[in-house]
Write an enzyme that holds these catalytic residues in place. Structure first.
Site, PDB file in Angstrom:
ATOM      1  N   LYS A  81       0.675  -1.480   0.228  1.00 44.54           N
ATOM      2  CA  LYS A  81      -0.334  -0.017  -0.296  1.00 44.54           C
ATOM      3  C   LYS A  81       0.534   0.844  -0.262  1.00 44.54           C
ATOM      4  O   LYS A  81       0.595   2.148  -0.057  1.00 44.54           O
ATOM      5  CB  LYS A  81      -0.327  -0.522   0.888  1.00 44.54           C
ATOM      6  CG  LYS A  81      -1.643  -0.450   1.519  1.00 44.54           C
ATOM      7  CD  LYS A  81      -2.802  -1.157   2.319  1.00 44.54           C
ATOM      8  CE  LYS A  81      -2.388  -1.822   3.815  1.00 44.54           C
ATOM      9  NZ  LYS A  81      -3.121  -1.682   5.328  1.00 44.54           N
ATOM     10  N   GLY A  82       2.133   1.151   0.284  1.00 45.23           N
ATOM     11  CA  GLY A  82       3.003   2.254   0.170  1.00 45.23           C
ATOM     12  C   GLY A  82       3.017   3.358  -0.629  1.00 45.23           C
ATOM     13  O   GLY A  82       3.505   4.329  -0.943  1.00 45.23           O
TER      14      GLY A  82
ATOM     15  N   ASP B 190      14.401  -0.855  -0.168  1.00 46.34           N
ATOM     16  CA  ASP B 190      14.955  -1.426   1.117  1.00 46.34           C
ATOM     17  C   ASP B 190      15.625  -2.756   1.440  1.00 46.34           C
ATOM     18  O   ASP B 190      17.096  -2.541   0.918  1.00 46.34           O
ATOM     19  CB  ASP B 190      14.370  -1.886   2.389  1.00 46.34           C
ATOM     20  CG  ASP B 190      14.462  -0.748   3.922  1.00 46.34           C
ATOM     21  OD1 ASP B 190      15.382  -0.823   4.119  1.00 46.34           O
ATOM     22  OD2 ASP B 190      13.777  -1.604   4.920  1.00 46.34           O
TER      23      ASP B 190
HETATM   24  P1  IMP Z   1      12.226  -4.376   1.232  1.00 51.87           P
HETATM   25  O1  IMP Z   1      12.584  -4.542   2.602  1.00 51.87           O
HETATM   26  O2  IMP Z   1      12.744  -3.962   0.224  1.00 51.87           O
HETATM   27  O3  IMP Z   1      11.070  -5.812   1.001  1.00 51.87           O
HETATM   28  O4  IMP Z   1      11.200  -3.469   1.766  1.00 51.87           O
HETATM   29  C1  IMP Z   1      10.306  -4.103   2.494  1.00 51.87           C
HETATM   30  C2  IMP Z   1       8.741  -3.137   2.503  1.00 51.87           C
HETATM   31  O5  IMP Z   1       9.033  -2.542   3.592  1.00 51.87           O
HETATM   32  C3  IMP Z   1       8.647  -1.727   1.676  1.00 51.87           C
HETATM   33  O6  IMP Z   1       8.302  -1.740   0.621  1.00 51.87           O
HETATM   34  C4  IMP Z   1       7.841  -0.438   2.422  1.00 51.87           C
HETATM   35  O7  IMP Z   1       6.700  -0.668   2.740  1.00 51.87           O
HETATM   36  C5  IMP Z   1       8.367  -0.930   3.334  1.00 51.87           C
HETATM   37  N1  IMP Z   1       8.879  -0.412   4.609  1.00 51.87           N
HETATM   38  C6  IMP Z   1      11.047  -0.750   4.309  1.00 51.87           C
HETATM   39  N2  IMP Z   1      11.839   0.417   4.980  1.00 51.87           N
HETATM   40  C7  IMP Z   1      10.730   1.470   5.273  1.00 51.87           C
HETATM   41  C8  IMP Z   1      10.719   2.768   5.856  1.00 51.87           C
HETATM   42  O8  IMP Z   1      12.061   2.824   6.295  1.00 51.87           O
HETATM   43  N3  IMP Z   1      10.071   3.273   6.251  1.00 51.87           N
HETATM   44  C9  IMP Z   1       8.544   2.568   6.069  1.00 51.87           C
HETATM   45  N4  IMP Z   1       8.532   1.381   5.455  1.00 51.87           N
HETATM   46  C10 IMP Z   1       9.566   1.020   5.274  1.00 51.87           C
HETATM   47 MG    MG Z   2       6.305  -1.184   0.147  1.00 51.38          MG
END
Ligand code: IMP
Ligand code: MG
Length: 179
Positions: A42-43, A101
């Site tokens: 949803k972000g 991330d």
């Molecule tokens: P990933 O770690 O790259 O798989 O990221 C997973 C999901 O975690 C992202 O799509 C975001 O929705 C959430 N996320 C990662 N880092 C942050 C942050 O600093 N703030 C808020 N949400 C985050």
């Molecule tokens: Mg996301």
């Protein structure tokens, strides 16, 4: 809400200016290609709404929703909660994401969509936190809004416990707000 923010990392004006630039690049890239722009819920919702309005060529919209088994971020065990609703075989596809991330989510999304045999598949992420990348994830986003430091950020669609998505800027959350 505002008092939980330690520092405004990206102001509304900075975000808007960068999206204007990305809009020009994406409009040039996708002219005549009628791409399917897939938002990862949803972000991405706030970024998605602003970004597609800066893409000046015809495009089709769709969304997918993924989550991890454990319900927490970044575990690597991802599932599709809601798949895209159109057939992307032979289509040009652009993924829009809020943040890259550890890379688990985008890596999963990318491989999921690639298996549907699009003509091309590219990634545009608003934020990139390269310092957090999991070893072994080599996928590089094609378009990045901003590189951000290793801090937990909220606002402009990004949440902590489903809160703060409605802040108009991206800010660093105070550690005491986690508790
Ligand atoms: P990933 O770690 O790259 O798989 O990221 C997973 C999901 O975690 C992202 O799509 C975001 O929705 C959430 N996320 C990662 N880092 C942050 C942050 O600093 N703030 C808020 N949400 C985050
Ligand atoms: Mg996301």
């Amino acid at each position: 809400m505002e008092r939980d923010i330690m520092e405004v990392l990206l102001s509304e004006e900075q975000i808007k200016a960068r999206i204007d630039e990305l809009g020009k690049e994406l409009s040039a890239e996708y002219a005549g290609k009628d791409p399917v722009v897939v938002g990862v819920l949803k972000g991405v919702v706030v970024f998605y709404a602003d970004m597609i309005r800066r893409i000046t060529v015809p495009c089709q919209t769709d969304f997918m929703w993924i989550s991890s088994y454990e319900g927490s971020n970044s575990t690597g065990n991802m599932v599709v909660k809601r798949d895209i609703s159109c057939d992307i075989k032979g289509r040009h596809v652009l993924i829009l994401e809020d943040i890259y991330d550890t890379g688990n989510s985008l890596d999963f999304t990318y491989r999921h969509l690639l298996s549907k045999e699009p003509a091309s598949l590219k990634i545009c992420t608003l934020l990139d936190k390269p310092s957090r990348r999991k070893p072994g994830i080599t996928l590089q986003p094609d378009y990045v809004g901003f590189e951000v430091p290793n801090a937990f950020v909220v606002g402009y669609g990004l949440d902590f416990n489903e809160h703060y998505r409605n802040l108009p800027y991206v800010g660093i959350l105070k550690p005491e707000a986690y508790n």
